[in-house]
Design a protein around this motif. Structure first.
Motif: not given
Length: 214
Positions: A101-106
């Motif tokens: 999975r790619r990095g988290a979005v905030r």
């Protein structure tokens, strides 16, 4: 199969990797799927809520959560169907493999967010949210919550959806009104719960994009 191992199941959240793009793109599998092996998903969107353009015939990589962890598979774009919620018809290709999975979005969002630690509880509201953690404001009582405290956090993702899991306080700053602003990291949340948070984050991004606030 749509059991989560060979193909993502209905309503799954997908990371979509498009050639020549390094940013995070997300799509959602529709609940109803055709019987011909084609996968129907919403057109992938970036973190601002904008739909991406992919030429018919191009191949994308799909990454989703399963009981074995993230899974990945290539798929060819067969057709773009316009509508209130435009969709892609995708032909799965090759074999399934372990994914990443790619990095988290905030995103900034105000949700009812409660903390508990045995007999202690605190009702608060989030300031921003990602699938890996939440920042919010809570009443400060006898120095709690404080940095490194482990607490259960309950998020009200929608009117009828509450999600509870363990977390750790990473940062905490007392405010002048007797409250504390704190950042919490979710601890070992199941992939399904992470996907529910991820879905809520992108719903909020789409809402902000429609209002022109992104």
């Amino acid at each position: 199969m749509t059991d989560g191992e060979e193909l993502p199941g209905p309503r799954s959240v997908l990371d979509v990797h498009v050639p020549d793009r390094d940013d995070l793109l997300v799509a959602f599998v529709l609940e109803e799927q055709p019987a011909d092996g084609v996968l129907v998903v919403t057109v992938a969107q970036d973190r601002t809520g904008r739909r991406v353009r992919v030429p018919v015939g191009d191949t994308v990589e799909l990454v989703w959560s399963s009981r074995r962890g993230p899974r990945a598979r290539d798929a060819r774009l067969l057709q773009v169907d316009p509508g209130a919620e435009p969709t892609w018809r995708l032909e799965p290709l090759g074999v399934v493999r372990d994914g990443q999975r790619r990095g988290a979005v905030r995103v900034e969002v105000g949700l009812r967010t409660d903390l508990s630690d045995g007999p202690r509880t605190a009702e608060g509201i989030s300031l921003d949210l990602s699938e890996t953690g939440v920042r919010g404001r809570w009443p400060l009582a006898d120095g709690w919550p404080a940095v490194d405290d482990e607490v259960a956090v309950t998020l009200q993702l929608s009117e009828d959806l509450l999600l509870t899991g363990p977390s750790r306080v990473r940062r905490a700053y007392p405010t002048t009104d007797g409250r504390v602003e704190a950042s919490l990291e979710f601890l070992d949340w199941p992939e399904r719960d992470q996907d529910l948070v991820r879905r809520r984050v992108f719903e909020r991004l789409r809402q902000l994009a429609r209002r022109g606030d992104l």
